[in-house]
Design a protein around this motif. Structure first.
Motif, PDB file in Angstrom:
ATOM      1  N   ASP A 106       0.838  -1.293  -0.061  1.00 25.43           N
ATOM      2  CA  ASP A 106      -0.085   0.003   0.088  1.00 25.43           C
ATOM      3  C   ASP A 106       0.977   1.489  -0.031  1.00 25.43           C
ATOM      4  O   ASP A 106       1.981   1.398   0.719  1.00 25.43           O
ATOM      5  N   PRO A 107       0.420   2.188  -0.683  1.00 22.29           N
ATOM      6  CA  PRO A 107       1.246   3.559  -0.878  1.00 22.29           C
ATOM      7  C   PRO A 107       1.171   4.120   0.622  1.00 22.29           C
ATOM      8  O   PRO A 107       0.266   4.305   1.281  1.00 22.29           O
ATOM      9  N   VAL A 108       2.314   5.038   0.958  1.00 23.20           N
ATOM     10  CA  VAL A 108       2.264   5.914   1.943  1.00 23.20           C
ATOM     11  C   VAL A 108       1.435   7.325   1.720  1.00 23.20           C
ATOM     12  O   VAL A 108       1.322   8.050   2.911  1.00 23.20           O
ATOM     13  N   ILE A 109       0.893   7.353   0.651  1.00 18.99           N
ATOM     14  CA  ILE A 109      -0.235   8.454   0.640  1.00 18.99           C
ATOM     15  C   ILE A 109      -1.254   7.803  -0.133  1.00 18.99           C
ATOM     16  O   ILE A 109      -1.316   6.806  -0.581  1.00 18.99           O
ATOM     17  N   LEU A 110      -2.538   8.793   0.028  1.00 23.27           N
ATOM     18  CA  LEU A 110      -3.666   8.024  -0.515  1.00 23.27           C
ATOM     19  C   LEU A 110      -3.611   8.104  -2.174  1.00 23.27           C
ATOM     20  O   LEU A 110      -2.668   8.563  -2.647  1.00 23.27           O
ATOM     21  N   ARG A 111      -4.427   7.165  -2.596  1.00 21.29           N
ATOM     22  CA  ARG A 111      -4.103   6.767  -4.001  1.00 21.29           C
ATOM     23  C   ARG A 111      -4.524   8.077  -4.871  1.00 21.29           C
ATOM     24  O   ARG A 111      -5.296   8.795  -4.386  1.00 21.29           O
ATOM     25  N   THR A 112      -4.033   8.075  -6.022  1.00 23.29           N
ATOM     26  CA  THR A 112      -4.180   9.156  -7.059  1.00 23.29           C
ATOM     27  C   THR A 112      -4.615   8.496  -8.480  1.00 23.29           C
ATOM     28  O   THR A 112      -3.936   7.636  -8.772  1.00 23.29           O
ATOM     29  N   ALA A 113      -5.829   8.975  -9.026  1.00 25.72           N
ATOM     30  CA  ALA A 113      -6.474   8.252 -10.233  1.00 25.72           C
ATOM     31  C   ALA A 113      -5.382   8.894 -11.247  1.00 25.72           C
ATOM     32  O   ALA A 113      -4.843   9.685 -11.359  1.00 25.72           O
ATOM     33  N   THR A 114      -5.554   8.074 -12.429  1.00 23.04           N
ATOM     34  CA  THR A 114      -5.025   8.673 -13.703  1.00 23.04           C
ATOM     35  C   THR A 114      -5.947   9.350 -14.559  1.00 23.04           C
ATOM     36  O   THR A 114      -6.981   9.315 -13.960  1.00 23.04           O
ATOM     37  N   GLY A 115      -5.495  10.210 -15.284  1.00 21.60           N
ATOM     38  CA  GLY A 115      -6.176  10.820 -16.210  1.00 21.60           C
ATOM     39  C   GLY A 115      -7.482  10.458 -16.668  1.00 21.60           C
ATOM     40  O   GLY A 115      -8.739  10.888 -16.588  1.00 21.60           O
ATOM     41  N   PRO A 116      -7.341   9.111 -17.445  1.00 23.31           N
ATOM     42  CA  PRO A 116      -8.333   8.675 -17.888  1.00 23.31           C
ATOM     43  C   PRO A 116      -9.406   8.048 -16.849  1.00 23.31           C
ATOM     44  O   PRO A 116     -10.549   7.993 -17.189  1.00 23.31           O
ATOM     45  N   GLN A 117      -9.015   7.570 -15.788  1.00 24.17           N
ATOM     46  CA  GLN A 117      -9.896   7.250 -14.682  1.00 24.17           C
ATOM     47  C   GLN A 117     -10.829   8.426 -14.201  1.00 24.17           C
ATOM     48  O   GLN A 117     -12.052   8.086 -13.825  1.00 24.17           O
ATOM     49  N   ALA A 118     -10.237   9.523 -13.957  1.00 24.46           N
ATOM     50  CA  ALA A 118     -10.842  10.825 -13.700  1.00 24.46           C
ATOM     51  C   ALA A 118     -12.182  10.999 -14.654  1.00 24.46           C
ATOM     52  O   ALA A 118     -12.842  11.415 -14.431  1.00 24.46           O
ATOM     53  N   THR A 119     -11.372  11.050 -16.017  1.00 27.00           N
ATOM     54  CA  THR A 119     -12.512  11.182 -17.100  1.00 27.00           C
ATOM     55  C   THR A 119     -13.383  10.493 -17.305  1.00 27.00           C
ATOM     56  O   THR A 119     -14.550  10.882 -17.387  1.00 27.00           O
ATOM     57  N   ARG A 120     -13.292   9.170 -16.875  1.00 25.03           N
ATOM     58  CA  ARG A 120     -14.468   8.339 -16.890  1.00 25.03           C
ATOM     59  C   ARG A 120     -15.333   8.561 -15.747  1.00 25.03           C
ATOM     60  O   ARG A 120     -16.743   8.313 -15.859  1.00 25.03           O
ATOM     61  N   TRP A 121     -14.782   8.742 -14.579  1.00 26.73           N
ATOM     62  CA  TRP A 121     -15.842   9.139 -13.624  1.00 26.73           C
ATOM     63  C   TRP A 121     -16.365  10.239 -13.643  1.00 26.73           C
ATOM     64  O   TRP A 121     -17.828  10.129 -13.659  1.00 26.73           O
ATOM     65  N   VAL A 122     -15.922  11.406 -14.447  1.00 29.88           N
ATOM     66  CA  VAL A 122     -16.574  12.428 -14.770  1.00 29.88           C
ATOM     67  C   VAL A 122     -17.755  12.150 -15.911  1.00 29.88           C
ATOM     68  O   VAL A 122     -19.007  12.579 -15.878  1.00 29.88           O
ATOM     69  N   THR A 123     -17.520  11.583 -17.115  1.00 32.99           N
ATOM     70  CA  THR A 123     -18.576  11.142 -17.947  1.00 32.99           C
ATOM     71  C   THR A 123     -19.597  10.293 -17.422  1.00 32.99           C
ATOM     72  O   THR A 123     -20.424  10.628 -17.751  1.00 32.99           O
ATOM     73  N   ALA A 124     -19.374   9.235 -16.550  1.00 29.08           N
ATOM     74  CA  ALA A 124     -20.508   8.767 -15.859  1.00 29.08           C
ATOM     75  C   ALA A 124     -21.360   9.495 -15.150  1.00 29.08           C
ATOM     76  O   ALA A 124     -22.469   9.137 -15.317  1.00 29.08           O
ATOM     77  N   HIS A 125     -20.996  10.332 -14.620  1.00 25.74           N
ATOM     78  CA  HIS A 125     -21.879  11.327 -13.697  1.00 25.74           C
ATOM     79  C   HIS A 125     -22.390  12.395 -14.674  1.00 25.74           C
ATOM     80  O   HIS A 125     -23.562  12.822 -14.169  1.00 25.74           O
ATOM     81  N   LEU A 126     -21.935  12.845 -15.729  1.00 25.19           N
ATOM     82  CA  LEU A 126     -22.723  13.576 -16.650  1.00 25.19           C
ATOM     83  C   LEU A 126     -23.860  12.846 -17.293  1.00 25.19           C
ATOM     84  O   LEU A 126     -24.902  13.437 -17.459  1.00 25.19           O
ATOM     85  N   ARG A 127     -23.499  11.502 -17.597  1.00 25.16           N
ATOM     86  CA  ARG A 127     -24.781  10.743 -17.965  1.00 25.16           C
ATOM     87  C   ARG A 127     -25.999  10.853 -17.119  1.00 25.16           C
ATOM     88  O   ARG A 127     -27.182  10.387 -17.834  1.00 25.16           O
ATOM     89  N   GLU A 128     -25.480  10.883 -15.755  1.00 24.39           N
ATOM     90  CA  GLU A 128     -26.685  10.861 -14.945  1.00 24.39           C
ATOM     91  C   GLU A 128     -27.843  12.051 -15.049  1.00 24.39           C
ATOM     92  O   GLU A 128     -28.972  11.817 -14.641  1.00 24.39           O
ATOM     93  N   VAL A 129     -27.072  13.160 -15.608  1.00 25.67           N
ATOM     94  CA  VAL A 129     -27.800  14.387 -15.909  1.00 25.67           C
ATOM     95  C   VAL A 129     -27.994  14.625 -17.405  1.00 25.67           C
ATOM     96  O   VAL A 129     -27.425  15.622 -17.800  1.00 25.67           O
ATOM     97  N   PRO A 130     -28.581  13.873 -18.228  1.00 23.64           N
ATOM     98  CA  PRO A 130     -28.678  14.046 -19.720  1.00 23.64           C
ATOM     99  C   PRO A 130     -29.101  15.424 -20.081  1.00 23.64           C
ATOM    100  O   PRO A 130     -28.453  16.014 -20.939  1.00 23.64           O
ATOM    101  N   GLY A 131     -30.141  15.652 -19.657  1.00 24.16           N
ATOM    102  CA  GLY A 131     -30.952  16.887 -19.982  1.00 24.16           C
ATOM    103  C   GLY A 131     -29.949  18.132 -19.705  1.00 24.16           C
ATOM    104  O   GLY A 131     -29.711  19.141 -20.432  1.00 24.16           O
ATOM    105  N   LEU A 132     -29.576  18.291 -18.632  1.00 20.33           N
ATOM    106  CA  LEU A 132     -28.585  19.517 -18.216  1.00 20.33           C
ATOM    107  C   LEU A 132     -27.157  19.385 -18.883  1.00 20.33           C
ATOM    108  O   LEU A 132     -26.906  20.456 -19.509  1.00 20.33           O
ATOM    109  N   THR A 133     -26.757  18.368 -19.213  1.00 22.18           N
ATOM    110  CA  THR A 133     -25.587  18.081 -20.230  1.00 22.18           C
ATOM    111  C   THR A 133     -25.875  18.736 -21.516  1.00 22.18           C
ATOM    112  O   THR A 133     -24.962  19.510 -22.211  1.00 22.18           O
ATOM    113  N   THR A 134     -26.782  18.173 -22.088  1.00 25.81           N
ATOM    114  CA  THR A 134     -27.304  18.534 -23.420  1.00 25.81           C
ATOM    115  C   THR A 134     -27.506  19.914 -23.575  1.00 25.81           C
ATOM    116  O   THR A 134     -27.010  20.465 -24.419  1.00 25.81           O
TER     117      THR A 134
END
Length: 591
Positions: free
Chosen positions: A5-33
């Motif tokens: 285990d690392p001695v600091i908290l985990r840090t996501a990669t850029g693609p992982q962060a992008t996938r998280w953002v994309t997944a949550h944008l899909r939860e509000v399709p009307g507002l995103t569109t």
């Protein structure tokens, strides 16, 4: 926990962060569109006036009547007004979308931190945790308000303006595209270097926060052991590191801006030259030849906005990866556990530590080495030693936070290694100096430790720790709102509140890790009496902040570099003339 285990908290990669953002944008399709459509409309309407200006030039050259020019002018005004309205709508919708995303991210990050094993929090340090749920959230919040809308809307405008140049004449479009290799080379140089640099900056800020927290929280201990110079040097070192990285980021970004300016010069020069050649050949009109450089020049503002907010966007991106990384941290199930059966004689629980050795994952040097201690049922033991001796780590292990590499901690006959954290909390309560007062009625704050407790039980606990006078003086008694937005409690009152919670929890074993350190000297004696009352009849381990508290314990254990070097009563250790005797002498001189 794995030693990998690392001695600091985990840090996501850029693609992982992008996938998280994309997944949550899909939860509000009307507002995103809606946000995307208004942004595209606003960008398109911003370039319409440039094309209308080209029509004006061609109309003048062709000798069109003034009425035509008036009509064109009216269209120009309408395009400007509609463009402003669409841009305002786009800014609002993007801000609303960003606020929703930030709220989800903040809640998920806090939920992840609350679900982490306590040993993981101790391993990485509170500075890293607090910098993520505090500083990183603030950075992402600022980026969502400023950088994200600017970068997104400017990017759309750049795409539409570029398409407009190709619509005038494909050769003019290619001339403008001649700047793309220079832009690409600038970004190719910048992006791979910038992300690690910003990540290092955020980590340095977390290290500085940890240095400040550890020093301020234990300020009295630092003074007692005369370690002010060491802590001041550590804070200074971390602060200079943050400063140096900030300067490096500024210089690095300045070099990136210079490369972007060269790309703009190349593109504008090509368009002017190609436009002149095409005009001379009769391939384009004067209006078209005029519109092309204006369109390319129209790109300067959005490109400049992207460049000057890219710094903020990169910081936000680095903070976003740190926050999303927290979500990937392993969590424990927080089930309510029950304490094992009490000893047959009905008495309190003894504590036995045998051969305890512990090292944090990723480190070679153990924090504790072959520690052997025992606390008789209902007795008390004080741990003393210089900062870094291992006192807090040993206290955490006795409280069931973490698992030793060797040895054991037993409460009566129960090995804590075989319990989850809920089971350990039913046996052992730990109280540290980082006591928090939650915003809300005082009664609710107390009931965190005993949800079913009645008012009489709450008042009994407060009376035991000597808090009755100030509680009865509150405007609404137990119903008075305390904490943020309510009655502010000083250090002594906060410590009494924590001790009252300790009484209400009724665990048979208590660990006090400098729990009254923040009260100040005025309330020290009063709080020591409150601690004695709260721990009466319970097996107690003190991480002694004041040696007067150690003196009151049944026995004292002196830690040095992770080893128990002395044990005995206060009188025995002073008479022995060893390490404790020297600490006691230094304490008396300091007092």
């Amino acid at each position: 926990m794995s030693t990998a285990d690392p001695v600091i908290l985990r840090t996501a990669t850029g693609p992982q962060a992008t996938r998280w953002v994309t997944a949550h944008l899909r939860e509000v399709p009307g507002l995103t569109t809606a946000a995307v459509l208004t942004t595209v409309a606003g960008a398109a309407l911003q370039v319409v006036p440039v094309f209308i200006l080209g029509q004006v030039v061609d109309g003048v050259v062709a000798g069109e009547p003034p009425s035509v020019l008036v009509t064109i002018g009216a269209l120009l005004v309408a395009a400007v007004l509609l463009g402003a309205a669409a841009t305002a709508g786009s800014t609002y919708l993007i801000g609303r979308l960003g606020a929703d995303l930030l709220a989800r991210l903040r809640e998920a990050a806090v939920r992840a931190v609350l679900g982490m094993p306590s040993a993981r929090i101790e391993q990485v340090g509170r500075g890293d945790v607090l910098s993520r749920v505090g500083d990183d959230v603030a950075v992402v919040s600022k980026g969502i308000r400023t950088a994200v809308p600017t970068v997104f809307s400017s990017g759309v405008l750049v795409a539409i303006a570029t398409a407009g140049m190709f619509g005038l004449d494909w050769r003019l479009g290619l001339a403008g595209a001649g700047a793309l290799p220079a832009y690409w080379l600038a970004l190719r140089w910048y992006l791979p270097r910038s992300a690690p640099l910003y990540q290092r900056q955020r980590e340095a800020q977390a290290d500085r926060a940890q240095a400040l927290i550890s020093g301020l929280n234990g300020i009295d201990t630092v003074r007692a052991y005369r370690l002010e110079a060491d802590f001041r040097a550590r804070v200074t070192r971390e602060s200079w590191r943050v400063r140096d990285l900030g300067i490096e980021v500024f210089r690095f970004f300045g070099r990136f801006v210079g490369r972007e300016n060269r790309a703009e010069f190349i593109g504008l020069s090509l368009i002017i030259v190609v436009g002149y050649v095409l005009l001379e050949a009769g391939a384009v009109t004067l209006g078209q030849a005029s519109v092309a450089p204006l369109l390319f020049h129209r790109l300067f503002n959005p490109l400049g906005a992207i460049m000057f907010t890219f710094d903020e966007a990169q910081k936000s991106g680095a903070s976003l990866t740190r926050l999303v990384g927290v979500l990937a941290e392993p969590a424990e199930e927080r089930l309510v556990g029950l304490a094992p059966a009490a000893p047959a004689d009905g008495g309190p629980y003894p504590v036995t530590v045998e051969g305890l050795t512990f090292a944090y994952p990723g480190t070679e040097r153990p924090v504790l080495v072959d520690v052997n201690l025992s606390i008789p049922a209902g007795g008390s033991l004080a741990l003393v030693g210089a900062t870094g001796a291992g006192k807090t780590t040993l206290a955490a292990l006795i409280a069931g936070i973490g698992t030793p590499q060797a040895g054991s901690v037993r409460i009566s006959s129960t090995d804590l290694a075989g319990l989850d954290e809920a089971g350990a909390r039913a046996l052992v309560s730990i109280l540290t100096q980082e006591t928090h007062v939650f915003s809300g009625p005082l009664a609710d704050d107390l009931r965190l430790a005993a949800p079913e407790a009645g008012e009489a039980e709450l008042m009994d606990a407060l009376r035991t720790v000597g808090a009755t006078p100030w509680v009865e003086a509150l405007p609404d008694g137990l119903d008075t709102v305390v904490g943020e937005g309510g009655e502010r409690l000083d250090g002594t009152k906060v410590a009494q509140l924590a001790l009252a919670r300790l009484i209400l929890h009724r665990s048979p074993v208590v660990v006090l890790d400098e729990s009254t350190a923040e009260a100040g000297s005025q309330g020290a004696a009063e709080l020591e009496r409150a601690v004695t009352a709260a721990c009466a009849g319970r097996t107690t381990l003190y991480v002694a902040h004041r040696l007067t508290q150690a003196m009151a314990a049944d026995r004292i254990a002196v830690l040095d570099a992770g080893r128990v070097v002395e044990q005995g009563t206060h009188a025995e250790l002073v008479a022995r003339g060893g390490r404790y005797a020297r600490l006691w002498q230094a304490w008396q001189e300091g007092s």
